[in-house]
Design an enzyme around this catalytic site. Structure first.
Site, PDB file in Angstrom:
ATOM      1  N   ASP A 130     -19.417 -66.697  10.574  1.00 16.09           N
ATOM      2  CA  ASP A 130     -18.450 -67.499  11.330  1.00 16.09           C
ATOM      3  C   ASP A 130     -18.284 -66.994  12.764  1.00 16.09           C
ATOM      4  O   ASP A 130     -17.239 -67.201  13.390  1.00 16.09           O
ATOM      5  CB  ASP A 130     -17.094 -67.507  10.613  1.00 16.09           C
ATOM      6  CG  ASP A 130     -16.517 -66.104  10.428  1.00 16.09           C
ATOM      7  OD1 ASP A 130     -17.265 -65.129  10.648  1.00 16.09           O
ATOM      8  OD2 ASP A 130     -15.333 -66.000  10.068  1.00 16.09           O
ATOM      9  N   HIS A 138     -41.019 -57.902  31.481  1.00 18.66           N
ATOM     10  CA  HIS A 138     -39.742 -58.334  30.912  1.00 18.66           C
ATOM     11  C   HIS A 138     -39.214 -57.277  29.942  1.00 18.66           C
ATOM     12  O   HIS A 138     -38.755 -57.588  28.852  1.00 18.66           O
ATOM     13  CB  HIS A 138     -39.888 -59.682  30.218  1.00 18.66           C
ATOM     14  CG  HIS A 138     -40.119 -60.815  31.174  1.00 18.66           C
ATOM     15  ND1 HIS A 138     -40.624 -62.028  30.787  1.00 18.66           N
ATOM     16  CD2 HIS A 138     -39.913 -60.914  32.508  1.00 18.66           C
ATOM     17  CE1 HIS A 138     -40.730 -62.823  31.839  1.00 18.66           C
ATOM     18  NE2 HIS A 138     -40.301 -62.172  32.897  1.00 18.66           N
ATOM     19  N   ASP A 145     -33.899 -54.753  37.428  1.00 19.47           N
ATOM     20  CA  ASP A 145     -33.882 -56.193  37.710  1.00 19.47           C
ATOM     21  C   ASP A 145     -32.633 -56.749  37.036  1.00 19.47           C
ATOM     22  O   ASP A 145     -32.559 -56.818  35.805  1.00 19.47           O
ATOM     23  CB  ASP A 145     -35.155 -56.837  37.143  1.00 19.47           C
ATOM     24  CG  ASP A 145     -35.313 -58.300  37.535  1.00 19.47           C
ATOM     25  OD1 ASP A 145     -34.295 -58.936  37.879  1.00 19.47           O
ATOM     26  OD2 ASP A 145     -36.445 -58.827  37.466  1.00 19.47           O
ATOM     27  N   ASP A 173     -30.339 -62.726  41.415  1.00 24.31           N
ATOM     28  CA  ASP A 173     -31.519 -62.144  40.759  1.00 24.31           C
ATOM     29  C   ASP A 173     -32.151 -61.134  41.722  1.00 24.31           C
ATOM     30  O   ASP A 173     -32.963 -61.491  42.564  1.00 24.31           O
ATOM     31  CB  ASP A 173     -32.504 -63.267  40.406  1.00 24.31           C
ATOM     32  CG  ASP A 173     -33.729 -62.768  39.649  1.00 24.31           C
ATOM     33  OD1 ASP A 173     -33.769 -61.575  39.295  1.00 24.31           O
ATOM     34  OD2 ASP A 173     -34.644 -63.578  39.418  1.00 24.31           O
ATOM     35  N   HIS A 213     -47.881 -61.872  38.392  1.00 23.88           N
ATOM     36  CA  HIS A 213     -46.875 -62.937  38.400  1.00 23.88           C
ATOM     37  C   HIS A 213     -46.819 -63.578  39.781  1.00 23.88           C
ATOM     38  O   HIS A 213     -47.406 -63.104  40.755  1.00 23.88           O
ATOM     39  CB  HIS A 213     -45.498 -62.407  37.988  1.00 23.88           C
ATOM     40  CG  HIS A 213     -44.963 -61.302  38.853  1.00 23.88           C
ATOM     41  ND1 HIS A 213     -44.406 -61.520  40.099  1.00 23.88           N
ATOM     42  CD2 HIS A 213     -44.889 -59.958  38.644  1.00 23.88           C
ATOM     43  CE1 HIS A 213     -43.998 -60.382  40.607  1.00 23.88           C
ATOM     44  NE2 HIS A 213     -44.292 -59.403  39.760  1.00 23.88           N
ATOM     45  N   HIS A 228     -39.443 -67.833  42.490  1.00 23.96           N
ATOM     46  CA  HIS A 228     -39.083 -69.006  41.690  1.00 23.96           C
ATOM     47  C   HIS A 228     -37.800 -69.589  42.264  1.00 23.96           C
ATOM     48  O   HIS A 228     -37.073 -68.936  43.027  1.00 23.96           O
ATOM     49  CB  HIS A 228     -38.895 -68.636  40.210  1.00 23.96           C
ATOM     50  CG  HIS A 228     -37.939 -67.491  39.978  1.00 23.96           C
ATOM     51  ND1 HIS A 228     -36.568 -67.640  40.029  1.00 23.96           N
ATOM     52  CD2 HIS A 228     -38.160 -66.173  39.712  1.00 23.96           C
ATOM     53  CE1 HIS A 228     -35.989 -66.475  39.786  1.00 23.96           C
ATOM     54  NE2 HIS A 228     -36.925 -65.557  39.602  1.00 23.96           N
ATOM     55  N   HIS A 231     -34.110 -69.037  36.595  1.00 23.64           N
ATOM     56  CA  HIS A 231     -35.345 -69.755  36.913  1.00 23.64           C
ATOM     57  C   HIS A 231     -34.948 -71.222  36.971  1.00 23.64           C
ATOM     58  O   HIS A 231     -35.002 -71.944  35.983  1.00 23.64           O
ATOM     59  CB  HIS A 231     -36.425 -69.497  35.847  1.00 23.64           C
ATOM     60  CG  HIS A 231     -37.025 -68.131  35.948  1.00 23.64           C
ATOM     61  ND1 HIS A 231     -38.320 -67.915  36.349  1.00 23.64           N
ATOM     62  CD2 HIS A 231     -36.503 -66.901  35.729  1.00 23.64           C
ATOM     63  CE1 HIS A 231     -38.577 -66.614  36.363  1.00 23.64           C
ATOM     64  NE2 HIS A 231     -37.483 -65.979  35.982  1.00 23.64           N
ATOM     65  N   GLU A 256     -40.354 -61.935  45.402  1.00 25.68           N
ATOM     66  CA  GLU A 256     -40.440 -60.744  44.554  1.00 25.68           C
ATOM     67  C   GLU A 256     -41.865 -60.304  44.250  1.00 25.68           C
ATOM     68  O   GLU A 256     -42.303 -60.373  43.094  1.00 25.68           O
ATOM     69  CB  GLU A 256     -39.692 -60.993  43.247  1.00 25.68           C
ATOM     70  CG  GLU A 256     -40.086 -62.284  42.520  1.00 25.68           C
ATOM     71  CD  GLU A 256     -39.406 -62.416  41.164  1.00 25.68           C
ATOM     72  OE1 GLU A 256     -39.407 -61.441  40.392  1.00 25.68           O
ATOM     73  OE2 GLU A 256     -38.883 -63.493  40.877  1.00 25.68           O
ATOM     74  N   TYR A 287     -48.001 -53.061  39.369  1.00 26.36           N
ATOM     75  CA  TYR A 287     -47.743 -52.403  38.090  1.00 26.36           C
ATOM     76  C   TYR A 287     -49.046 -51.754  37.620  1.00 26.36           C
ATOM     77  O   TYR A 287     -50.050 -52.454  37.405  1.00 26.36           O
ATOM     78  CB  TYR A 287     -47.247 -53.423  37.058  1.00 26.36           C
ATOM     79  CG  TYR A 287     -46.209 -54.362  37.631  1.00 26.36           C
ATOM     80  CD1 TYR A 287     -44.861 -54.039  37.601  1.00 26.36           C
ATOM     81  CD2 TYR A 287     -46.595 -55.564  38.235  1.00 26.36           C
ATOM     82  CE1 TYR A 287     -43.907 -54.891  38.157  1.00 26.36           C
ATOM     83  CE2 TYR A 287     -45.651 -56.412  38.792  1.00 26.36           C
ATOM     84  CZ  TYR A 287     -44.313 -56.076  38.750  1.00 26.36           C
ATOM     85  OH  TYR A 287     -43.385 -56.930  39.307  1.00 26.36           O
ATOM     86  N   ARG A 293     -41.267 -53.368  41.913  1.00 23.28           N
ATOM     87  CA  ARG A 293     -40.979 -54.756  42.285  1.00 23.28           C
ATOM     88  C   ARG A 293     -39.765 -54.748  43.212  1.00 23.28           C
ATOM     89  O   ARG A 293     -38.822 -53.969  43.004  1.00 23.28           O
ATOM     90  CB  ARG A 293     -40.701 -55.625  41.049  1.00 23.28           C
ATOM     91  CG  ARG A 293     -40.457 -57.096  41.392  1.00 23.28           C
ATOM     92  CD  ARG A 293     -40.549 -58.017  40.164  1.00 23.28           C
ATOM     93  NE  ARG A 293     -39.537 -57.795  39.160  1.00 23.28           N
ATOM     94  CZ  ARG A 293     -39.769 -57.245  37.967  1.00 23.28           C
ATOM     95  NH1 ARG A 293     -41.001 -56.846  37.649  1.00 23.28           N
ATOM     96  NH2 ARG A 293     -38.783 -57.086  37.082  1.00 23.28           N
ATOM     97  N   GLU A 347     -37.169 -57.563  45.005  1.00 21.60           N
ATOM     98  CA  GLU A 347     -36.816 -58.985  44.907  1.00 21.60           C
ATOM     99  C   GLU A 347     -35.521 -59.280  45.649  1.00 21.60           C
ATOM    100  O   GLU A 347     -34.519 -58.590  45.464  1.00 21.60           O
ATOM    101  CB  GLU A 347     -36.653 -59.370  43.441  1.00 21.60           C
ATOM    102  CG  GLU A 347     -36.249 -60.818  43.207  1.00 21.60           C
ATOM    103  CD  GLU A 347     -36.098 -61.127  41.733  1.00 21.60           C
ATOM    104  OE1 GLU A 347     -36.179 -62.321  41.368  1.00 21.60           O
ATOM    105  OE2 GLU A 347     -35.882 -60.180  40.934  1.00 21.60           O
TER     106      GLU A 347
END
Length: 434
Positions: A36, A239, A256, A267, A346, A350, A357, A380, A384, A401, A403
């Site tokens: 619940d 991620h 991040d 972001d 990547h 975005h 996003h 960004e 890596y 990175r 950003e």
């Protein structure tokens, strides 16, 4: 966001829908966590954009040209028993007074009322595919009208994607939206800056996450997405959200994180030396990524196409990787072949807005779209180099990175997150000084 802003958006949408159409949009359902208990509720962004209404079990209906009122809202009735357990329900009176609905009805009455609102309309604008259960209800209402065709009832003949129009609207931010995004960016930048005085060897990644959550919640916001706090090789996992490892002396920490405040996301990514000092190899990679970001930012301006920033960042990164002997070959050939994607896999940004996003097409008629004032996006680039990479081991485990969040202006862009330190000297001075 005030009711006038939401009304303005609805008016724009209704001009697209026209008086032969009707728009029907359902609120996001609650998601059960266990038994619940539900996950914290997050309203559907399109629904929130048009109504500001932040409850489940609601349906917004726009009926252009309806004499009795064009904006109808179905929602939960006030219920003293439920409110004892869950708190106050908005109810129908407040839906009209506080949210600008022309008419408001209990959600339990929707089967009796909504088909009548659809009658005589040619098209139903809806988010077909977003919620399978609601899709079936919507189809059922339309089919019920079609079954009465011999009685002279005119039912809608066509379902039209609501997202195509609505998401193009959301792509261009109003002044009110930019103000909200600026505040989200300010809080997030301050949170990242505060980390410079907190991060130290031996600290756990989840403690870094907790510091950010503290800053977000004390401003009545929450994380716009799962926070990434990756130390060492974990920074090479794009991620990474486990946040369970200890921060090691000599490693980098990639953070991040962004707040969602009043429905608008920030972001930001910053990369820090855990002990306050970049090593020679870390400095070389960091400076390369920062140079790539600077190159990308010069392309973020009205009239430039979306991919220009990515192309600029990619060229700088590839040139730098060749100089550092991370890649071998001619720069143009490496870009053409995509070989650089081993270390930069990547895109450079975005759209940003109500969703981290955010919605909006990146191409129009097969071509990268041109940037326009009011568009909001991230910039960004990153590099890596995970352990096991086919390069000198001194580079292994370095992930960087950087950003920022930008809004396109008439003559360039406004970097909303510039207050979060990213120059090496500024980072080291703040960390050593702490």
């Amino acid at each position: 966001m005030d009711t006038a802003e939401h009304a303005r958006r609805r008016d724009i949408l209704m001009r697209h829908v026209g008086e032969d159409g009707i728009a029907v949009l359902a609120a996001a359902p609650e998601r059960p966590r266990n038994r619940d208990v539900h996950h914290p509720y997050r309203q559907d962004s399109d629904f929130l954009y048009l109504s500001g209404f932040d409850e489940p079990d609601a349906v917004a209906v726009l009926v252009p040209g309806r004499a009795q009122g064009e904006f109808i809202l179905f929602s939960r009735e006030r219920d003293p028993l439920r409110e004892t357990w869950e708190g106050r329900t908005i109810g129908q009176a407040a839906a009209v007074e506080d949210y600008g609905a022309d008419d408001a009805f209990p959600i339990d009455d929707i089967d009796d009322i909504l088909p009548g609102l659809m009658e005589g309309r040619d098209k139903v604008y809806c988010a077909m595919g977003a919620d399978a259960d609601f899709d079936q209800r919507l189809i059922g209402w339309v089919n019920a009208l079609r079954a009465r065709a011999r009685a002279g009832v005119k039912a809608p003949l066509e379902y039209v994607s609501l997202e195509h129009v609505l998401h193009e609207m959301r792509l261009i931010k109003s002044k009110a939206e930019v103000a909200r995004m600026r505040e989200s960016a300010r809080i997030t930048a301050a949170a990242h800056a505060r980390l410079l005085g907190v991060v130290r060897p031996g600290m756990m990644e989840y403690e870094v996450e907790a510091e950010l959550l503290y800053d977000f919640r004390r401003h009545n916001g929450g994380p716009a997405y799962p926070i990434i706090a990756g130390g060492g090789a974990n920074a090479c996992v794009l991620h990474y959200i486990a946040n369970q490892a200890a921060l090691q002396d000599g490693d980098l920490l990639l953070v991040d994180a962004g707040i969602e405040l009043d429905g608008y996301a920030a972001d930001i990514t910053r990369t820090l030396p855990v002990n306050g000092r970049f090593s020679g190899e870390q400095r070389a990679i960091y400076e390369l990524v920062l140079d790539a970001q600077h190159a990308a930012l010069t392309e973020v301006r009205p009239g430039q196409h979306w991919n220009a920033a990515h192309e600029a960042a990619t060229r700088v990164l590839v040139e730098g990787m060749v100089e550092l002997d991370l890649l071998r070959g001619e720069v143009d050939e490496l870009i053409e072949s995509g070989d650089y994607r081993r270390f930069f896999m990547h895109r450079t940004g975005h759209w940003l807005g109500m969703d981290v996003h955010d919605v909006g097409d990146y191409k129009v008629d097969g071509h990268w779209r041109e940037l326009e004032p009011g568009m909001a996006l991230t910039v960004e680039p990153g590099l890596y180099i995970p352990p096991g990479s086919p390069v000198d081991e001194r580079w292994h485990g370095i992930g960087v990175r950087i950003e920022d969040n930008c809004v396109i202006t008439r003559d360039g862009h406004d970097n909303l997150t510039a207050a979060a330190p990213k120059a090496i000297d500024d980072i080291e001075a703040a960390m050593v000084g702490s």
